[in-house]
Design an enzyme around this catalytic site. Structure first.
Site, short mmCIF file in Angstrom:
data_model
loop_
_atom_site.label_atom_id
_atom_site.label_comp_id
_atom_site.label_asym_id
_atom_site.label_seq_id
_atom_site.Cartn_x
_atom_site.Cartn_y
_atom_site.Cartn_z
N ASP A 43 -52.67 7.08 -47.88
CA ASP A 43 -51.37 8.26 -48.81
C ASP A 43 -50.14 7.93 -50.13
O ASP A 43 -49.19 7.13 -49.56
CB ASP A 43 -49.69 8.28 -47.14
CG ASP A 43 -50.79 8.43 -45.65
OD1 ASP A 43 -51.39 9.64 -45.11
OD2 ASP A 43 -51.81 7.12 -45.39
N ASN A 114 -55.99 14.67 -44.20
CA ASN A 114 -55.70 16.06 -43.53
C ASN A 114 -55.07 16.34 -44.59
O ASN A 114 -55.63 17.64 -45.23
CB ASN A 114 -55.10 16.08 -42.62
CG ASN A 114 -53.25 15.33 -42.50
OD1 ASN A 114 -53.58 14.54 -42.89
ND2 ASN A 114 -52.59 15.85 -42.70
N HIS A 208 -58.77 8.10 -41.45
CA HIS A 208 -57.50 8.37 -42.13
C HIS A 208 -56.54 8.51 -40.32
O HIS A 208 -55.22 7.47 -41.05
CB HIS A 208 -57.73 9.60 -42.18
CG HIS A 208 -56.04 10.12 -43.06
ND1 HIS A 208 -55.30 9.80 -43.52
CD2 HIS A 208 -55.54 11.45 -42.35
CE1 HIS A 208 -53.87 10.07 -43.59
NE2 HIS A 208 -54.07 11.28 -43.04
N HIS A 217 -46.21 10.25 -36.71
CA HIS A 217 -47.96 11.26 -36.12
C HIS A 217 -48.27 10.61 -34.45
O HIS A 217 -48.35 11.66 -33.99
CB HIS A 217 -48.76 11.56 -37.57
CG HIS A 217 -48.37 11.72 -38.37
ND1 HIS A 217 -48.47 13.19 -38.30
CD2 HIS A 217 -48.35 11.78 -39.72
CE1 HIS A 217 -47.58 13.65 -39.42
NE2 HIS A 217 -48.35 12.67 -40.16
N HIS A 243 -52.45 7.89 -42.79
CA HIS A 243 -51.82 8.67 -41.55
C HIS A 243 -49.74 8.59 -41.46
O HIS A 243 -49.00 9.62 -41.53
CB HIS A 243 -52.35 9.41 -40.19
CG HIS A 243 -52.09 10.38 -40.32
ND1 HIS A 243 -51.99 11.72 -40.71
CD2 HIS A 243 -51.37 10.84 -38.87
CE1 HIS A 243 -52.06 12.56 -39.90
NE2 HIS A 243 -51.31 12.61 -39.15
N ASP A 244 -49.75 8.00 -40.42
CA ASP A 244 -48.39 7.72 -40.70
C ASP A 244 -48.05 6.83 -41.80
O ASP A 244 -48.85 5.42 -41.84
CB ASP A 244 -48.13 6.50 -39.00
CG ASP A 244 -47.81 7.76 -37.96
OD1 ASP A 244 -47.32 8.40 -38.28
OD2 ASP A 244 -48.14 7.66 -36.78
N HIS A 245 -46.55 7.21 -42.25
CA HIS A 245 -45.81 6.53 -43.57
C HIS A 245 -45.72 5.14 -43.26
O HIS A 245 -44.61 4.85 -43.07
CB HIS A 245 -45.04 7.60 -44.61
CG HIS A 245 -46.46 8.54 -45.24
ND1 HIS A 245 -45.73 9.68 -45.41
CD2 HIS A 245 -47.90 9.14 -44.69
CE1 HIS A 245 -46.82 10.43 -46.03
NE2 HIS A 245 -47.88 10.41 -45.22
#
Length: 325
Positions: A43, A114, A208, A217, A243-245
């Site tokens: 990310d 995504n 991801h 998320h 995905h989760d930052h």
């Protein structure tokens, strides 16, 4: 006779198609002492903004210290909506001109996230980008094999039903995917076959989306239902995602799998953590950073770093005795 030859040609063609359906495999040698080390980032692609450049600087220092063999990207490589084409200057401005340290001039193995699917997803898969920067290798699903470890990269975005049924204002590039269910069924079949046949000392799966996360998320239910049982049945050591930052370490309660999130390559500090579903949580950090992995025949050492290069969490694992700290 002509009928026989026609049948033979058709059968041979089908064999080629079957073979091409298998996950593509890339060999990457371990060091002379048999060890292997790499960095994991997710990310990230924001033209250096949101501390992306600072994270890259610390990656360079850690990469030199560990003499890393390659870098793994867990997806969402270019924000906000992937690349517009193979010639989008965001590729160089967010990748080539950011990760300039000598230690990072190694192969980068990347999956799509995504946000990458919201642009020209196939642009990131194109060999044209490898001509611009030879480090870049991004495919939907593939295997990196060093004998010591096999890393299975899985295209997780098509698993998420909402991207198909409730895309909101986003438009996803589903070219090359076809109908969702047959694509997932085929991918899971190929992955299970590859995992079952693996003789590597360590087995790591990279995707991801998180299987387990307490971040913004949270868990990805489709992966829990469809992917996790395959991983549990095939002695996977680590599932690594973005995905989760944030940075996370969660232990599976039903198997030895460790869930590791490295999705803090740029924009982070979301400020929320799910109070539910925290069973197995060992570590959570909401800020920017990255992860390193060092493997030998007997031990794995995984470290999480913040934007200043400080080690903020360490996981050690042994094939004889598993422990974490």
């Amino acid at each position: 006779m002509m009928s026989f030859l026609f049948t033979l040609v058709i059968s041979f063609g089908l064999c080629i198609l079957c073979a091409s359906a298998e996950l593509q495999r890339f060999a990457h040698s371990s060091k002379h002492d048999g060890s292997l080390s790499f960095l994991v980032l997710g990310d990230w692609g924001r033209r250096g903004a949101y501390n992306q450049s600072q994270v890259a600087f610390q990656m360079g220092k850690v990469g030199e210290k560990l003499d890393v063999d390659f870098v793994v990207s867990t997806g969402d490589n270019f924000y906000d909506n992937g690349l517009t084409s193979e010639h989008d200057n965001a590729f160089e401005e967010s990748f080539t001109k950011i990760y300039t340290a000598k230690s990072l001039q190694k192969q980068w193995y990347s999956v799509l996230g995504n946000h990458d699917y919201r642009g020209d997803a196939e642009a990131q898969l194109s060999p044209v980008l490898r001509e611009i920067d030879s480090r870049w290798l991004c495919l939907r699903s593939f295997i990196v094999d060093s004998e010591l470890v096999e890393i299975f990269f899985v295209d997780t975005t098509p698993f998420v039903d909402d991207y198909f049924t409730e895309p909101q204002e986003h438009k996803y590039d589903w070219r090359g995917i076809g109908p969702q269910k047959p694509y997932i069924t085929s991918l899971l079949k190929d992955l299970e076959l590859a995992l079952r046949g693996s003789t590597a000392k360590w087995k790591i799966v990279v995707g991801h989306h998180a299987i387990r996360s307490v971040g913004h998320h949270g868990d990805t239910q489709q992966l829990i239902n469809q992917l996790l049982p395959i991983l549990q049945a095939n002695n996977i050591d680590f599932y690594v995602n973005g995905h989760d930052h944030c940075l996370e370490h969660i232990s599976d309660t039903e198997s030895p799998i460790e869930f590791l999130t490295s999705g803090a390559g740029s924009k982070a500090w979301r400020g929320d953590i799910k109070q539910m579903n925290r069973k197995g949580l060992n570590f959570f950090y909401d800020g920017q950073g990255f992860m390193s992995v060092k493997l030998t025949h007997t031990d794995a050492t995984i470290e999480f770093y913040d934007v200043f290069g400080n080690v903020i969490h360490r996981l050690t694992s042994s094939k004889l005795l598993r422990s974490s700290m």
